[in-house]
Motif scaffolding. Structure first.
Motif, short mmCIF file in Angstrom:
data_model
loop_
_atom_site.label_atom_id
_atom_site.label_comp_id
_atom_site.label_asym_id
_atom_site.label_seq_id
_atom_site.Cartn_x
_atom_site.Cartn_y
_atom_site.Cartn_z
N GLU A 8 0.83 -1.21 0.00
CA GLU A 8 0.00 0.00 0.00
C GLU A 8 0.86 1.26 0.00
N LYS A 9 1.91 1.24 0.80
CA LYS A 9 2.75 2.43 0.96
C LYS A 9 3.50 2.79 -0.32
N TYR A 10 4.00 1.79 -1.05
CA TYR A 10 4.84 2.05 -2.22
C TYR A 10 4.17 1.68 -3.54
N LYS A 11 2.87 1.46 -3.51
CA LYS A 11 2.13 1.04 -4.71
C LYS A 11 2.34 1.99 -5.89
N GLY A 12 2.44 3.29 -5.62
CA GLY A 12 2.62 4.28 -6.68
C GLY A 12 4.02 4.33 -7.24
N GLY A 13 4.95 3.60 -6.63
CA GLY A 13 6.33 3.60 -7.10
C GLY A 13 7.02 4.92 -6.79
N LEU A 14 8.09 5.17 -7.52
CA LEU A 14 8.89 6.38 -7.34
C LEU A 14 9.11 7.04 -8.69
N SER A 15 9.07 8.35 -8.69
CA SER A 15 9.39 9.12 -9.89
C SER A 15 10.64 9.92 -9.57
N LEU A 16 11.71 9.64 -10.30
CA LEU A 16 12.99 10.31 -10.07
C LEU A 16 13.28 11.29 -11.19
N PHE A 17 13.78 12.47 -10.84
CA PHE A 17 14.18 13.50 -11.79
C PHE A 17 12.97 14.11 -12.48
N LYS A 18 13.21 14.97 -13.45
CA LYS A 18 12.11 15.64 -14.15
C LYS A 18 12.39 15.72 -15.64
N PHE A 20 12.76 15.02 -19.56
CA PHE A 20 13.20 13.87 -20.35
C PHE A 20 14.12 12.95 -19.57
N LYS A 21 14.62 13.40 -18.42
CA LYS A 21 15.49 12.57 -17.58
C LYS A 21 14.71 11.71 -16.60
N THR A 22 13.38 11.84 -16.61
CA THR A 22 12.56 11.13 -15.65
C THR A 22 12.78 9.63 -15.71
N VAL A 23 12.92 9.04 -14.53
CA VAL A 23 12.98 7.59 -14.39
C VAL A 23 11.82 7.21 -13.47
N GLU A 24 10.95 6.35 -13.97
CA GLU A 24 9.83 5.86 -13.18
C GLU A 24 10.19 4.48 -12.66
N LEU A 25 10.07 4.29 -11.36
CA LEU A 25 10.30 2.99 -10.75
C LEU A 25 8.95 2.49 -10.25
N LEU A 26 8.43 1.48 -10.93
CA LEU A 26 7.13 0.93 -10.57
C LEU A 26 7.33 -0.29 -9.69
N LEU A 27 6.51 -0.40 -8.66
CA LEU A 27 6.62 -1.49 -7.71
C LEU A 27 6.32 -2.82 -8.37
N ASP A 28 7.21 -3.78 -8.19
CA ASP A 28 7.02 -5.15 -8.66
C ASP A 28 6.35 -5.90 -7.51
N GLU A 29 5.04 -5.93 -7.54
CA GLU A 29 4.27 -6.48 -6.42
C GLU A 29 4.49 -7.97 -6.23
N PHE A 39 11.58 -2.92 -7.68
CA PHE A 39 11.04 -1.96 -8.65
C PHE A 39 11.48 -2.35 -10.06
N LEU A 40 10.68 -1.96 -11.03
CA LEU A 40 11.00 -2.12 -12.44
C LEU A 40 11.15 -0.73 -13.03
N GLY A 41 12.20 -0.50 -13.83
CA GLY A 41 12.51 0.81 -14.36
C GLY A 41 11.84 1.12 -15.69
N TYR A 42 11.32 2.34 -15.80
CA TYR A 42 10.68 2.84 -17.02
C TYR A 42 11.15 4.26 -17.27
N ASP A 43 11.09 4.69 -18.53
CA ASP A 43 11.45 6.07 -18.85
C ASP A 43 10.22 6.97 -18.70
N PRO A 48 9.82 0.49 -20.98
CA PRO A 48 10.78 -0.19 -20.10
C PRO A 48 12.22 0.21 -20.40
N LEU A 49 12.96 0.51 -19.34
CA LEU A 49 14.39 0.82 -19.48
C LEU A 49 15.18 -0.48 -19.62
#
Length: 89
Positions: A8-18, A20-29, A39-43, A48-49
């Motif tokens: 529940e706490k990390y369901k939204g994942g993490l968004s790093l940087f801003k 075109f450099k954004t890296v989205e880390l989505l929770l691998d449930e 986490f799985l990395g996305y641009d 998928p990264l």
């Protein structure tokens, strides 16, 4: 009040940087548990990264620092694409 679970706490994942450099880390449930976050990395376009372990070491360090900053309250291990980036060794 019930305790919030890790999923529940990390369901939204993490968004790093801003931008075109954004890296989205989505929770691998499937793999995340009470002691380990996966986490799985996305641009920025949610494409998928490449596997995190193949990133240049200096860029891996940048990502690791950003993750450490964002997860300062997390006490367990953190993995991106199966590569450990944070946690007690």
């Amino acid at each position: 009040m019930s305790k919030q679970t890790v999923l529940e706490k990390y369901k939204g994942g993490l968004s790093l940087f801003k931008g075109f450099k954004t890296v989205e880390l989505l929770l691998d449930e499937k793999n995340t548990n009470e002691d380990e976050l996966y986490f799985l990395g996305y641009d920025a376009n949610m494409y998928p990264l490449p596997d995190f372990g193949t990133f240049p070491l200096n860029y891996q360090s940048v990502i690791k620092l950003a993750v450490k900053s964002r997860l300062a309250d997390w006490k367990g291990a953190v993995y991106i694409d199966g590569t450990k980036v944070l946690g007690n060794d």
